[in-house]
Design an enzyme around this catalytic site. Structure first.
Site, PDB file in Angstrom:
ATOM      1  N   ASP A 154      42.967  49.305  51.911  1.00 43.25           N
ATOM      2  CA  ASP A 154      41.938  48.634  51.121  1.00 43.25           C
ATOM      3  C   ASP A 154      42.578  47.396  50.509  1.00 43.25           C
ATOM      4  O   ASP A 154      43.806  47.272  50.477  1.00 43.25           O
ATOM      5  CB  ASP A 154      41.408  49.566  50.013  1.00 43.25           C
ATOM      6  N   SER A 155      41.744  46.503  49.982  1.00 47.62           N
ATOM      7  CA  SER A 155      42.276  45.318  49.308  1.00 47.62           C
ATOM      8  C   SER A 155      43.054  45.706  48.050  1.00 47.62           C
ATOM      9  O   SER A 155      43.861  44.927  47.559  1.00 47.62           O
ATOM     10  CB  SER A 155      41.122  44.394  48.931  1.00 47.62           C
ATOM     11  N   TYR A 181      39.397  40.661  48.107  1.00 53.04           N
ATOM     12  CA  TYR A 181      39.054  40.118  49.423  1.00 53.04           C
ATOM     13  C   TYR A 181      37.611  39.609  49.419  1.00 53.04           C
ATOM     14  O   TYR A 181      37.243  38.813  50.257  1.00 53.04           O
ATOM     15  CB  TYR A 181      39.144  41.207  50.498  1.00 53.04           C
ATOM     16  N   GLY A 182      36.844  40.114  48.488  1.00 54.27           N
ATOM     17  CA  GLY A 182      35.395  39.903  48.497  1.00 54.27           C
ATOM     18  C   GLY A 182      34.925  38.483  48.330  1.00 54.27           C
ATOM     19  O   GLY A 182      33.746  38.190  48.519  1.00 54.27           O
ATOM     20  N   CYS A 207      38.018  49.454  53.024  1.00 51.19           N
ATOM     21  CA  CYS A 207      37.435  48.267  52.395  1.00 51.19           C
ATOM     22  C   CYS A 207      36.223  47.781  53.198  1.00 51.19           C
ATOM     23  O   CYS A 207      36.319  47.575  54.407  1.00 51.19           O
ATOM     24  CB  CYS A 207      38.511  47.188  52.354  1.00 51.19           C
ATOM     25  N   ASN A 208      35.102  47.581  52.518  1.00 52.98           N
ATOM     26  CA  ASN A 208      33.894  47.110  53.201  1.00 52.98           C
ATOM     27  C   ASN A 208      34.069  45.695  53.738  1.00 52.98           C
ATOM     28  O   ASN A 208      33.646  45.388  54.842  1.00 52.98           O
ATOM     29  CB  ASN A 208      32.711  47.123  52.227  1.00 52.98           C
ATOM     30  N   THR A 209      34.704  44.837  52.914  1.00 59.02           N
ATOM     31  CA  THR A 209      34.870  43.446  53.340  1.00 59.02           C
ATOM     32  C   THR A 209      35.734  43.385  54.598  1.00 59.02           C
ATOM     33  O   THR A 209      35.432  42.659  55.545  1.00 59.02           O
ATOM     34  CB  THR A 209      35.498  42.618  52.185  1.00 59.02           C
ATOM     35  N   GLU A 239      37.149  48.024  37.314  1.00 65.42           N
ATOM     36  CA  GLU A 239      38.607  47.969  37.102  1.00 65.42           C
ATOM     37  C   GLU A 239      38.962  47.959  35.621  1.00 65.42           C
ATOM     38  O   GLU A 239      40.028  48.426  35.231  1.00 65.42           O
ATOM     39  CB  GLU A 239      39.206  46.769  37.850  1.00 65.42           C
ATOM     40  N   CYS A 249      30.427  48.677  48.850  1.00 68.56           N
ATOM     41  CA  CYS A 249      31.680  48.176  48.274  1.00 68.56           C
ATOM     42  C   CYS A 249      32.420  49.375  47.699  1.00 68.56           C
ATOM     43  O   CYS A 249      31.790  50.280  47.125  1.00 68.56           O
ATOM     44  CB  CYS A 249      31.388  47.155  47.172  1.00 68.56           C
ATOM     45  N   THR A 250      33.729  49.351  47.862  1.00 71.75           N
ATOM     46  CA  THR A 250      34.542  50.494  47.426  1.00 71.75           C
ATOM     47  C   THR A 250      34.326  50.888  45.971  1.00 71.75           C
ATOM     48  O   THR A 250      34.355  52.059  45.631  1.00 71.75           O
ATOM     49  CB  THR A 250      36.035  50.162  47.590  1.00 71.75           C
ATOM     50  N   HIS A 251      34.131  49.884  45.105  1.00 73.22           N
ATOM     51  CA  HIS A 251      34.090  50.164  43.669  1.00 73.22           C
ATOM     52  C   HIS A 251      32.769  50.764  43.185  1.00 73.22           C
ATOM     53  O   HIS A 251      32.719  51.393  42.136  1.00 73.22           O
ATOM     54  CB  HIS A 251      34.332  48.888  42.868  1.00 73.22           C
TER      55      HIS A 251
END
Ligand code: DGL
Length: 274
Positions: free
Chosen positions: A10-11, A42-43, A73-75, A152, A184-186
């Protein structure tokens, strides 16, 4: 082969939401997680850079000996899935197609919403993936860039989270969607707020959860499924191990052990380092 680890990248720390699901479904598997904390986010980066970073991350994980690669990571999944599937000697899965499949399975109105980083939304990767499965579905997308820092900073229960959710999701709500993909991961950390904002008639899809199911299916199909022992997790980051430790532990719900910081991402150097 069964004993080899699953590699995930992931980023940064957001991929912990995917790791959490993989651990739950595959508790016997060893996992090597790579977070590119030096270059996150990365987004908002260009497709060219996101692809380059993905190749480097994947090569690093290959040097560790893995049996499956998960792009958490989606991006990165939006741009690098195909190239990695062509070039890697192990099966590679991303988070977009599993999320898209679940969305298509669940919509009855034929109107699906997708939220993600700016780069993921611009890539239209979810739109393509959904429409490949059912060309009749209409996709409504919205980038939600401030969701990442909110998570975050640990502000998922703060009023700023509800405020931003209302701001970002209001037009999606009015578009009449009955499924919303958290692309998105978050975002799964904000699932309660997102659910509350969208209302009970909108099904929320967690791409990471669907990806874990796909990982399990692939391992079973290929006879690579580990059925015994307790899986361990090892973490590698490119910078700031302390905040990875802190935020990652919070998302995963358990303290992280074995976090190591890489000095180089050059796989030739990595091959010859201990
Ligand atoms: N991991 C990214 C994703 O899922 C979110 C964080 C970033 O922008 O790097 O798209």
């Amino acid at each position: 082969m069964q004993k080899l680890a699953i590699g995930m990248f992931d980023s940064g720390v957001g991929g912990m939401t995917v790791l959490r699901e993989v651990r739950e479904l595959l508790p016997h598997e060893h996992i090597i997680y790579f977070g590119d904390t030096a270059r996150v986010p990365y987004g908002n980066k260009s497709p060219r850079m996101v692809t380059k970073y993905a190749l480097e991350s994947a090569l690093f994980l290959l040097t560790k000996g893995i049996k499956l690669l998960i792009i958490a990571c989606n991006t990165s999944s939006a741009f690098a899935l195909r190239i990695l599937q062509r070039r890697m000697p192990v099966p590679v899965i991303g988070v977009i197609s599993p999320g898209a499949k679940e969305a298509v399975r669940n919509t009855t109105s034929g109107r699906v919403g997708v939220i993600g980083t700016r780069t993921t939304i611009r890539s239209m990767a979810y739109d393509r993936s959904i429409r490949k499965l059912d060309p009749g579905i209409e996709v409504f997308s919205q980038a939600c860039p401030l969701f990442v820092p909110i998570v975050e900073e640990g502000l998922e229960h703060d009023e700023i989270a509800s405020l931003m959710a209302r701001k970002y999701l209001d037009s999606l709500k009015r578009s009449g969607i009955d499924v919303l993909v958290m692309g998105c991961t978050h975002y799964p950390v904000l699932e309660d707020v997102i659910r509350k904002t969208m209302g009970k008639d909108v099904k929320i899809v967690h791409s990471g959860k669907e990806t874990a199911k796909e990982a399990r299916m692939i391992l079973e199909e290929k006879g690579l499924f580990n059925r015994r022992g307790r899986g361990k997790c090892e973490y590698f980051v490119t910078d700031a191990p302390e905040s990875f430790h802190e935020i990652g532990g919070r998302i995963l719900g358990e303290p992280l052990t074995h976090v190591r910081t890489l000095k180089s991402l050059d796989y030739r150097e990595l091959l010859f380092s201990s």
